[in-house]
Design a protein around this motif. Structure first.
Motif, PDB file in Angstrom:
ATOM      1  N   GLN B   9       0.923  -0.971   0.006  1.00  0.00           N
ATOM      2  CA  GLN B   9       0.071   0.045  -0.123  1.00  0.00           C
ATOM      3  C   GLN B   9       0.848   1.087   0.037  1.00  0.00           C
ATOM      4  O   GLN B   9       0.514   2.175  -0.904  1.00  0.00           O
ATOM      5  CB  GLN B   9      -0.851  -0.150   1.330  1.00  0.00           C
ATOM      6  CG  GLN B   9      -1.701   1.081   1.381  1.00  0.00           C
ATOM      7  CD  GLN B   9      -2.822   1.146   0.501  1.00  0.00           C
ATOM      8  OE1 GLN B   9      -2.821   1.447  -0.664  1.00  0.00           O
ATOM      9  NE2 GLN B   9      -4.005   0.964   1.014  1.00  0.00           N
ATOM     10  N   MET B  13       1.294   4.147  -2.870  1.00  0.00           N
ATOM     11  CA  MET B  13       1.349   5.601  -2.525  1.00  0.00           C
ATOM     12  C   MET B  13       2.485   6.573  -2.892  1.00  0.00           C
ATOM     13  O   MET B  13       2.296   7.387  -3.550  1.00  0.00           O
ATOM     14  CB  MET B  13       0.962   5.898  -1.167  1.00  0.00           C
ATOM     15  CG  MET B  13       0.497   7.054  -0.701  1.00  0.00           C
ATOM     16  SD  MET B  13      -0.461   7.236   0.860  1.00  0.00           S
ATOM     17  CE  MET B  13      -1.766   6.109   0.535  1.00  0.00           C
ATOM     18  N   ARG B  35      -5.972  14.099  -3.287  1.00  0.00           N
ATOM     19  CA  ARG B  35      -6.507  12.792  -2.971  1.00  0.00           C
ATOM     20  C   ARG B  35      -5.573  12.273  -2.168  1.00  0.00           C
ATOM     21  O   ARG B  35      -5.964  11.729  -0.926  1.00  0.00           O
ATOM     22  CB  ARG B  35      -6.826  11.946  -4.163  1.00  0.00           C
ATOM     23  CG  ARG B  35      -7.931  10.815  -3.867  1.00  0.00           C
ATOM     24  CD  ARG B  35      -7.798   9.668  -4.771  1.00  0.00           C
ATOM     25  NE  ARG B  35      -8.233  10.176  -6.063  1.00  0.00           N
ATOM     26  CZ  ARG B  35      -8.127   9.440  -7.233  1.00  0.00           C
ATOM     27  NH1 ARG B  35      -7.425   7.957  -7.196  1.00  0.00           N
ATOM     28  NH2 ARG B  35      -8.327   9.854  -8.440  1.00  0.00           N
ATOM     29  N   LEU B  36      -4.470  12.193  -2.401  1.00  0.00           N
ATOM     30  CA  LEU B  36      -3.242  11.530  -1.562  1.00  0.00           C
ATOM     31  C   LEU B  36      -3.136  12.177  -0.384  1.00  0.00           C
ATOM     32  O   LEU B  36      -3.214  11.743   0.702  1.00  0.00           O
ATOM     33  CB  LEU B  36      -1.764  11.654  -2.362  1.00  0.00           C
ATOM     34  CG  LEU B  36      -1.892  10.748  -3.491  1.00  0.00           C
ATOM     35  CD1 LEU B  36      -0.475  10.788  -4.254  1.00  0.00           C
ATOM     36  CD2 LEU B  36      -1.916   9.360  -2.959  1.00  0.00           C
ATOM     37  N   GLN B  38      -5.631  13.735   1.311  1.00  0.00           N
ATOM     38  CA  GLN B  38      -6.522  13.504   2.153  1.00  0.00           C
ATOM     39  C   GLN B  38      -6.500  12.244   2.857  1.00  0.00           C
ATOM     40  O   GLN B  38      -6.723  12.118   4.103  1.00  0.00           O
ATOM     41  CB  GLN B  38      -7.998  13.386   1.031  1.00  0.00           C
ATOM     42  CG  GLN B  38      -8.671  14.689   0.877  1.00  0.00           C
ATOM     43  CD  GLN B  38      -9.811  14.564   0.186  1.00  0.00           C
ATOM     44  OE1 GLN B  38     -10.116  13.432  -0.425  1.00  0.00           O
ATOM     45  NE2 GLN B  38     -10.352  15.642  -0.365  1.00  0.00           N
ATOM     46  N   ARG B  39      -5.928  11.295   1.873  1.00  0.00           N
ATOM     47  CA  ARG B  39      -5.660   9.962   2.820  1.00  0.00           C
ATOM     48  C   ARG B  39      -4.613  10.121   3.711  1.00  0.00           C
ATOM     49  O   ARG B  39      -4.984   9.344   4.723  1.00  0.00           O
ATOM     50  CB  ARG B  39      -5.206   9.039   1.654  1.00  0.00           C
ATOM     51  CG  ARG B  39      -6.162   8.061   1.070  1.00  0.00           C
ATOM     52  CD  ARG B  39      -5.593   7.027   0.151  1.00  0.00           C
ATOM     53  NE  ARG B  39      -6.090   7.362  -1.236  1.00  0.00           N
ATOM     54  CZ  ARG B  39      -5.361   6.892  -2.148  1.00  0.00           C
ATOM     55  NH1 ARG B  39      -4.241   6.317  -2.037  1.00  0.00           N
ATOM     56  NH2 ARG B  39      -5.730   7.106  -3.646  1.00  0.00           N
ATOM     57  N   GLU B  40      -3.623  10.761   3.471  1.00  0.00           N
ATOM     58  CA  GLU B  40      -2.457  11.221   4.774  1.00  0.00           C
ATOM     59  C   GLU B  40      -3.108  11.772   5.895  1.00  0.00           C
ATOM     60  O   GLU B  40      -2.615  11.725   6.936  1.00  0.00           O
ATOM     61  CB  GLU B  40      -1.521  11.685   4.122  1.00  0.00           C
ATOM     62  CG  GLU B  40      -0.680  10.712   3.140  1.00  0.00           C
ATOM     63  CD  GLU B  40      -0.134   9.734   3.961  1.00  0.00           C
ATOM     64  OE1 GLU B  40       0.300   9.810   5.054  1.00  0.00           O
ATOM     65  OE2 GLU B  40      -0.055   8.523   3.475  1.00  0.00           O
TER      66      GLU B  40
END
Lengths: 478, 133
Positions: B9, B13, B35-36, B38-40
């Protein structure tokens, strides 16, 4: 980076400016680091740390953000560039790398020229190192350029980012349209001859205005990105009959210039003058639509070239299908390959993903067209006899950027990540010094290959597969 | 050592971040970056670009005046493409194709880079094992 050893340098904008540019250098340096062997990249890291210290010495007591302050920061950056150059002596003159180096720091074309004129490269005549330094300074210039527009002393990086968004957006729009206009260059519509003047206008007159037209429509594309251009169609209807004769001339002329585009349009100033086709509606809406549809079909043709196996397909729905499938398959491949990478090397991990700052990912600097990949690819494919070497060279070339976030030695959060980095690097075969050395040598050979020394190919293929490191190989001087 | 799933994963990323960094300034690249982040869990700076113009009628743009079904087919496909390309949902057809072309190029580069990486690492692992013996 500016380790708080001395507080000679005041906490002011100049520091922030320098922070950012040094950070830029550090990113670049770490990219180089992943390119080169682990040992020489450590050297580079130390050199870059020295640059960080240098930043405190170079600017004397200046406090405020003005042009002189900027130029001092830039002067320091120039010196920094020289220092970096000292560590880059062994760098291969890789023409592709110059492009990548230029690409890495978004370029301001004009300042580039000035700087290259004023630069003394110590002892290295390689064009690529020149490009590296220039890109370093250009990135500093860009920062300076952005800030001098604002004339506001900022106290934190957040504001810095905000301020730089403004002019950068316009630049981005500009450059976004450039690749498009480049591809549209051939399809540039010939200026309509007899629109405003009489039918007997001479042919050569179309050439100079054509050049100007291209620039005009470029700027116009920037201004009205996505929107419909204002279409001025003056006197189309009454002149329609007159123009028939002239149009056939125009058509013949166009066929000489480009593939038969039977709708010429001349964009002087703010208008696109679109000549109506015979028997078709001439109101502004349908003409605008037609322009739009032309653009869309152009883009579709572009996509057709990209997606393999799409050229024979006709019909929009099927082509869209193909495109969708292709994008999906590429995304799936990325996922699969990341899993494969995880299995192939149990030590490979990226611990510091969260350390990336927002500005790194949403930066609105000048866009970087992907066409810059193609010089690398063409260079690589010309040595495609041994596929494994091509892979490696390519991996080095493109991974310098892709994975540099994990190799970021000069992470500002401190050195606690260094262990993680070393573990990561360990995965690259550095655990035993001998093995690491072997890897270095082969890297050197393989990279040399990129410069065009064909005789090395055979030698390095042996080296890579044989697993020995003969003394005849070049060693990276540290 | 972290589990395989976690590591893969994270590698993915990192690959996406590489994509973003190597194509700065592109709409899809910025959308992917957002988007990345946000995930972080990192809040973005909030200075998103002004929303680009959305083309309302896809069918018009394609010049399809004929059968309803055909137009609908194309419409669904275009929507699917919009979902695939990061940031595509706000784009009109013309811009969508532009971004798709650039996105495809970036993905191609990314895939071959990763393939080369895995090949390289694989070879090194094998060498390491051989040297170890």
């Amino acid at each position: 980076m500016n380790s708080g050893s001395s507080d000679r340098s005041p906490k002011c904008f100049l520091n922030q400016n320098w922070d950012r540019s040094v950070d830029h250098i550090s990113q670049f340096g770490s990219a180089l680091g992943s390119f080169m062997s682990p040992q020489s990249s450590f050297e580079l890291e130390r050199g870059l740390q020295r640059i960080g210290h240098l930043s405190e010495e170079v600017p004397p007591q200046s406090h405020f953000m003005d042009s002189s302050g900027n130029s001092q920061a830039l002067g320091g950056l120039v010196i920094a560039g020289n220092l970096a150059l000292a560590h880059l002596d062994q760098f291969p003159a890789d023409p592709g790398f110059a492009e990548r180096a230029a690409r890495f720091s978004s370029f301001d074309g004009q300042s580039y020229g000035w700087f290259s004129g004023h630069f003394e490269l110590p002892g290295s005549g390689k064009p690529s190192t020149a490009a590296i330094i220039q890109s370093l300074t250009a990135s500093g210039l860009q920062i300076g350029h952005l800030e001098s527009n604002r004339q506001i002393p900022v106290s934190n990086e957040q504001q810095l980012k905000m301020n730089s968004a403004g002019p950068a957006i316009s630049r981005e729009e500009m450059s976004l349209s450039d690749p498009i206009s480049a591809s549209n260059g051939k399809k540039r519509k010939a200026p309509s001859k007899s629109k405003e003047k009489d039918a007997a206008s001479p042919k050569p007159s179309t050439d100079p205005p054509k050049v100007a037209d291209e620039e005009d429509s470029d700027t116009k594309r920037c201004r009205s990105s996505g929107k419909i251009h204002e279409i001025g169609i003056d006197n189309v209807k009454p002149k329609l009959e007159q123009n028939d004769g002239a149009r056939s001339n125009g058509n013949a002329e166009q066929k000489q210039r480009k593939a038969g585009n039977d709708k010429p349009s001349e964009p002087p100033k703010d208008y696109i003058h679109v000549r109506a086709r015979r028997g078709q509606a001439t109101d502004s809406h349908s003409l605008a639509e037609r322009v739009r549809r032309e653009k869309i079909s152009q883009r579709m043709k572009l996509l057709q070239d990209l997606v393999p196996g799409c050229s024979k397909v006709t019909g929009k729905a099927v082509m869209l299908d193909e495109i969708i499938n292709y994008v999906q398959s590429l995304q799936r491949q990325v996922e699969f390959l990341s899993m494969k990478l995880a299995t192939v090397n149990p030590q490979l991990d990226f611990d510091n993903l969260a350390n990336l700052r927002a500005k790194d990912l949403i930066q609105i600097g000048g866009p970087v067209p992907n066409s810059a990949y193609s010089p690398e690819m063409s260079m690589v494919s010309s040595y495609a006899d041994v596929p494994q070497q091509k892979d490696i060279l390519h991996s080095i070339a493109t991974n310098a950027m892709d994975f540099h976030c994990s190799m970021n030695m000069l992470d500002s959060t401190g050195h606690q990540d260094l262990n993680a980095h070393q573990a990561c690097l360990g995965g690259f075969g550095d655990s035993s010094s001998q093995l690491g050395f072997f890897w270095e040598d082969d890297l050197q050979n393989i990279v040399q290959m990129g410069i065009g020394q064909d005789q090395e190919i055979v030698a390095s293929s042996h080296n890579f597969h044989g697993g020995t490191s003969p003394a005849a190989q070049m060693k990276i001087e540290l | 050592n972290a589990s395989l799933a976690e590591r893969s994963q994270r590698i993915k990323m990192a690959a996406e971040m590489g994509l973003v960094r190597s194509s700065r300034g592109r709409h899809w690249s910025r959308a992917l970056g957002r988007r990345l982040l946000q995930r972080e869990g990192i809040t973005g700076c909030g200075c998103k670009n002004a929303a680009l113009s959305t083309s309302s009628n896809v069918f018009e743009d394609l010049g399809v005046r004929e059968i309803e079904d055909e137009a609908a087919e194309i419409g669904t496909r275009v929507r699917a493409l919009q979902r695939l390309v990061p940031g595509g949902e706000e784009l009109g057809l013309e811009r969508l194709f532009e971004e798709t072309a650039d996105y495809i190029e970036a993905l191609q580069g990314q895939v071959s880079a990763m393939r080369a990486m895995s090949c390289l690492l694989d070879g090194l692992e094998r060498e390491k094992r051989m040297m170890g013996k």
